[in-house]
Design a protein around this motif. Structure first.
Motif, mmCIF file in Angstrom:
data_model
loop_
_atom_site.group_PDB
_atom_site.id
_atom_site.type_symbol
_atom_site.label_atom_id
_atom_site.label_comp_id
_atom_site.label_asym_id
_atom_site.label_seq_id
_atom_site.Cartn_x
_atom_site.Cartn_y
_atom_site.Cartn_z
ATOM 1 N N HIS A 77 5.532 1.246 2.590
ATOM 2 C CA HIS A 77 4.933 2.097 1.562
ATOM 3 C C HIS A 77 5.679 1.957 0.246
ATOM 4 O O HIS A 77 5.086 2.058 -0.846
ATOM 5 C CB HIS A 77 4.945 3.549 2.034
ATOM 6 C CG HIS A 77 4.238 4.489 1.102
ATOM 7 N ND1 HIS A 77 4.895 5.183 0.102
ATOM 8 C CD2 HIS A 77 2.938 4.827 1.004
ATOM 9 C CE1 HIS A 77 4.017 5.916 -0.565
ATOM 10 N NE2 HIS A 77 2.823 5.727 -0.044
ATOM 11 N N LEU A 78 6.987 1.714 0.321
ATOM 12 C CA LEU A 78 7.781 1.545 -0.899
ATOM 13 C C LEU A 78 7.547 0.180 -1.535
ATOM 14 O O LEU A 78 7.657 0.037 -2.760
ATOM 15 C CB LEU A 78 9.268 1.715 -0.569
ATOM 16 C CG LEU A 78 9.665 3.061 0.059
ATOM 17 C CD1 LEU A 78 11.144 3.061 0.422
ATOM 18 C CD2 LEU A 78 9.339 4.215 -0.884
ATOM 19 N N ALA A 79 7.255 -0.829 -0.709
ATOM 20 C CA ALA A 79 7.052 -2.184 -1.242
ATOM 21 C C ALA A 79 5.695 -2.336 -1.904
ATOM 22 O O ALA A 79 5.589 -2.878 -3.011
ATOM 23 C CB ALA A 79 7.201 -3.205 -0.111
ATOM 24 N N ASP A 80 4.636 -1.870 -1.236
ATOM 25 C CA ASP A 80 3.281 -1.983 -1.782
ATOM 26 C C ASP A 80 2.360 -1.072 -0.973
ATOM 27 O O ASP A 80 1.929 -1.443 0.121
ATOM 28 C CB ASP A 80 2.794 -3.427 -1.715
ATOM 29 C CG ASP A 80 1.417 -3.612 -2.364
ATOM 30 O OD1 ASP A 80 0.837 -2.598 -2.829
ATOM 31 O OD2 ASP A 80 0.918 -4.746 -2.416
ATOM 32 N N PRO A 81 2.052 0.113 -1.461
ATOM 33 C CA PRO A 81 1.210 1.047 -0.692
ATOM 34 C C PRO A 81 -0.158 0.467 -0.338
ATOM 35 O O PRO A 81 -0.749 0.855 0.671
ATOM 36 C CB PRO A 81 1.067 2.247 -1.635
ATOM 37 C CG PRO A 81 2.211 2.141 -2.592
ATOM 38 C CD PRO A 81 2.486 0.679 -2.734
ATOM 39 N N ALA A 82 -0.646 -0.487 -1.126
ATOM 40 C CA ALA A 82 -1.987 -1.026 -0.873
ATOM 41 C C ALA A 82 -2.064 -1.776 0.447
ATOM 42 O O ALA A 82 -3.143 -1.890 1.038
ATOM 43 C CB ALA A 82 -2.403 -1.941 -2.023
ATOM 44 N N MET A 83 -0.947 -2.303 0.944
ATOM 45 C CA MET A 83 -0.992 -3.034 2.210
ATOM 46 C C MET A 83 -1.270 -2.108 3.390
ATOM 47 O O MET A 83 -1.626 -2.568 4.475
ATOM 48 C CB MET A 83 0.325 -3.791 2.442
ATOM 49 C CG MET A 83 1.477 -2.962 2.969
ATOM 50 S SD MET A 83 2.924 -3.930 3.461
ATOM 51 C CE MET A 83 3.692 -4.212 1.886
ATOM 52 N N SER A 93 -0.757 -9.495 -1.004
ATOM 53 C CA SER A 93 -0.017 -9.548 -2.260
ATOM 54 C C SER A 93 1.359 -10.158 -2.006
ATOM 55 O O SER A 93 1.845 -10.195 -0.869
ATOM 56 C CB SER A 93 0.139 -8.144 -2.844
ATOM 57 O OG SER A 93 0.986 -7.363 -2.003
ATOM 58 N N TRP A 94 2.011 -10.626 -3.058
ATOM 59 C CA TRP A 94 3.330 -11.242 -2.861
ATOM 60 C C TRP A 94 4.319 -10.228 -2.317
ATOM 61 O O TRP A 94 5.213 -10.575 -1.526
ATOM 62 C CB TRP A 94 3.832 -11.876 -4.150
ATOM 63 C CG TRP A 94 4.223 -10.911 -5.245
ATOM 64 C CD1 TRP A 94 3.451 -10.479 -6.284
ATOM 65 C CD2 TRP A 94 5.503 -10.284 -5.403
ATOM 66 N NE1 TRP A 94 4.156 -9.604 -7.080
ATOM 67 C CE2 TRP A 94 5.424 -9.469 -6.570
ATOM 68 C CE3 TRP A 94 6.689 -10.319 -4.688
ATOM 69 C CZ2 TRP A 94 6.503 -8.702 -7.018
ATOM 70 C CZ3 TRP A 94 7.773 -9.556 -5.137
ATOM 71 C CH2 TRP A 94 7.671 -8.761 -6.281
ATOM 72 N N GLN A 95 4.159 -8.940 -2.703
ATOM 73 C CA GLN A 95 5.046 -7.918 -2.149
ATOM 74 C C GLN A 95 4.842 -7.781 -0.636
ATOM 75 O O GLN A 95 5.807 -7.611 0.119
ATOM 76 C CB GLN A 95 4.792 -6.563 -2.821
ATOM 77 C CG GLN A 95 5.114 -6.522 -4.304
ATOM 78 C CD GLN A 95 3.884 -6.752 -5.164
ATOM 79 O OE1 GLN A 95 2.971 -7.491 -4.763
ATOM 80 N NE2 GLN A 95 3.838 -6.128 -6.318
ATOM 81 N N THR A 96 3.579 -7.867 -0.206
ATOM 82 C CA THR A 96 3.276 -7.770 1.227
ATOM 83 C C THR A 96 3.869 -8.948 1.993
ATOM 84 O O THR A 96 4.503 -8.778 3.039
ATOM 85 C CB THR A 96 1.754 -7.729 1.442
ATOM 86 O OG1 THR A 96 1.207 -6.625 0.716
ATOM 87 C CG2 THR A 96 1.408 -7.589 2.915
ATOM 88 N N VAL A 97 3.676 -10.137 1.440
ATOM 89 C CA VAL A 97 4.192 -11.342 2.101
ATOM 90 C C VAL A 97 5.713 -11.275 2.217
ATOM 91 O O VAL A 97 6.283 -11.496 3.297
ATOM 92 C CB VAL A 97 3.770 -12.608 1.327
ATOM 93 C CG1 VAL A 97 4.470 -13.838 1.894
ATOM 94 C CG2 VAL A 97 2.258 -12.772 1.365
ATOM 95 N N TYR A 98 6.375 -10.947 1.114
ATOM 96 C CA TYR A 98 7.831 -10.932 1.133
ATOM 97 C C TYR A 98 8.356 -9.819 2.034
ATOM 98 O O TYR A 98 9.371 -9.998 2.724
ATOM 99 C CB TYR A 98 8.378 -10.774 -0.295
ATOM 100 C CG TYR A 98 8.377 -12.066 -1.078
ATOM 101 C CD1 TYR A 98 7.321 -12.975 -0.973
ATOM 102 C CD2 TYR A 98 9.418 -12.396 -1.940
ATOM 103 C CE1 TYR A 98 7.303 -14.160 -1.675
ATOM 104 C CE2 TYR A 98 9.417 -13.591 -2.651
ATOM 105 C CZ TYR A 98 8.348 -14.465 -2.512
ATOM 106 O OH TYR A 98 8.337 -15.648 -3.216
ATOM 107 N N PHE A 99 7.685 -8.675 2.028
ATOM 108 C CA PHE A 99 8.136 -7.580 2.892
ATOM 109 C C PHE A 99 8.020 -7.966 4.363
ATOM 110 O O PHE A 99 8.967 -7.798 5.142
ATOM 111 C CB PHE A 99 7.308 -6.314 2.618
ATOM 112 C CG PHE A 99 7.623 -5.205 3.586
ATOM 113 C CD1 PHE A 99 8.739 -4.405 3.410
ATOM 114 C CD2 PHE A 99 6.803 -4.972 4.695
ATOM 115 C CE1 PHE A 99 9.041 -3.399 4.319
ATOM 116 C CE2 PHE A 99 7.105 -3.969 5.600
ATOM 117 C CZ PHE A 99 8.228 -3.178 5.407
#
Length: 499
Positions: A77-83, A93-99
């Protein structure tokens, strides 16, 4: 430890650097599977987790893994709530991939700890250190977890930790508890459960003096602990009356005998034989199931039905699996030791992989990883391990079919295999039984075929046939790998029973 051997920590640093470089690499549908599980465990109440079906990638792991996804979703949730939107199918998103990539790397710290404990408790730290490095740097884990995308590293960490705790009588109880928790994370480890049952029964629940004398207090402790673990995992779902739904999700027996790409087992050899007989049928005047023959020409999609050979029922696969598990389990019961326990775990994994229903190629790690812990016991064990190491990893190559990952999977795997086989060959003690030349000759001949096979399947086929006969490289890879796994199993079974 001689300076010649790098420490586990330094190997882990180098491996992590490589894995960080692979963050933008190809990712399979399993990446979306786990993103969806993050979303549904975060967004829905627990009693809806195993009913949610917005995505076709529904939750089909046991509850402890679902709780693991829930815990990670707190950070996601802190990295990208949309995931964490259940309806955001395919979101990457790149935040989702990296997380998600980062969580796989971090969760492997458990594997590093388990391997460290394995080395510290070994009678020969030099041999154990070499085996531990081979597992830590395994191309199988690199391909499946860090490119294809799964969380096997942390779960094999739990498995190895459980196996290490079984070394001593004082920690054997905790070994059983840890394995029970592992079963509640991923049910593929049911393959190995018979060996645990026999070993715990013989060493912990029965008296060392007589198998007819039961240690009741130990039985009660073990039984209550396992009940508590399974109760914690499945109790809420039993209370809600959802166990039938969980069983449908965890055991989808409606799938066919073989996966879309044949896992390298007995049924791959059976399927290969059926295809050969299909082309020979007009000359041998064999009856052919025309519907199955038409289906077979499409390649490796859908359920398997055979054109010439008889179809295999589920019951036959279960019976064969049980039969070939019973053989080593009898030896384990009569002659219990830590080495025979690891061998029994390995052979239970072999039997389930070779004869099971709808086996995935990734399940070969349930054989390779426990076998790695005893592969250096003597030359006989190494002779049986070498073709498995080659076959098991080559069989994973079709998981990565894009051009960018080709040099990674081939160069890294070949480098690992060459380094492993040379180091193991130099370190492994001589066998007390001199008749090991057949295993050595088979493994050397088998390994020699690997390079031209990889070259043909990866490059030569497209140059010769273009886009025609696209199923041939997969079929050759699967059949070749199956031959190695079966040969390795036969060799190790003989070695195990003779030890």
């Amino acid at each position: 430890m001689p300076d010649l051997y790098p420490s586990l920590a330094s190997c882990a640093v180098v491996a992590t650097a490589l894995k960080l470089l692979l963050l933008p690499a190809y990712k399979s549908t399993d990446f979306e599977v786990h993103r969806n599980w993050l979303a549904l465990t975060h967004s829905l109440p627990v009693d809806r987790w195993y009913y949610e079906n917005t995505s076709e990638w529904t939750l089909d792991y046991p509850p402890f893994f679902a709780y693991f996804e829930w815990a990670m979703s707190r950070l996601a949730h802190l990295a990208d709530p949309a995931m964490l939107n259940v309806k955001a199918l395919g979101y990457d998103s790149w935040q989702t991939v990296y997380f998600q990539r980062a969580t796989v790397i971090l969760s492997e710290l458990l594997l590093l700890y388990a391997l460290h404990l394995y080395v510290q408790t070994a009678s020969s730290r030099k041999l154990a250190h070499a085996a531990a490095i081979s597992v830590l740097l395994s191309p199988g884990l690199l391909i499946i977890d860090h490119i294809h995308f799964q969380y096997n590293g942390c779960m094999y960490g739990l498995l190895i930790l459980s196996l290490v705790l079984a070394r001593k009588q004082s920690t054997l109880l905790y070994s059983g508890f840890l394995f029970a928790a592992l079963l509640c994370m991923k049910h593929i480890y049911l393959y190995l459960a018979p060996a645990y049952f026999v070993y715990l029964l013989r060493v912990y629940c029965l008296s060392p003096q007589s198998i007819f004398r039961i240690q009741f207090f130990n039985c009660i402790k073990l039984g209550l602990g396992i009940i508590a673990i399974f109760g914690t995992a499945f109790g809420p779902f039993a209370y809600w009356g959802q166990i039938p739904q969980l069983l449908i999700r965890l055991f989808p027996f409606s799938r066919g005998l073989t996966h879309a790409y044949w896992a390298p087992n007995v049924w791959a050899m059976y399927s290969f034989s059926d295809r050969v007989l299909l082309y020979l049928a007009p000359y041998l005047k064999l009856p052919v199931d025309q519907a199955a023959a038409t289906s077979l020409t499409r390649g490796f999609v859908g359920d398997a039905s055979f054109a010439v050979l008889p179809n295999i029922p589920k019951e036959a696969t279960f019976a064969l699996t049980l039969l070939f598990q019973l053989v080593p389990l009898v030896k384990l019961f009569l002659q219990p030791s830590w080495y025979s326990f690891i061998g029994g775990v390995t052979l239970c994994g072999y039997a389930s992989f070779l004869f099971g229903w709808h086996v995935h190629e990734k399940a070969i790690l349930t054989v390779i990883i426990p076998f790695s812990l005893i592969a250096l016991k003597d030359r006989r064990y190494l002779g049986a391990f070498r073709p498995l190491a080659v076959a098991g990893h080559v069989s994973l190559f079709p998981l990565l079919f894009t051009a960018m990952e080709f040099p990674v999977k081939t160069v890294y795997t070949i480098f690992w295999l060459v380094s492993l086989l040379l180091a193991f060959d130099r370190l492994t003690p001589a066998s007390p039984h001199p008749r090991v030349f057949l295993l050595d000759r088979f493994s050397l001949f088998y390994i020699a075929i690997a390079i031209p096979l990889i070259a043909y399947c990866s490059l030569g086929h497209s140059l010769i046939f273009g886009t025609r006969l696209e199923f041939l490289p997969l079929m050759f890879t699967s059949a070749y790998s199956a031959l190695g796994v079966v040969g390795s199993w036969v060799g190790f079974l003989i070695v195990y029973l003779a030890a």
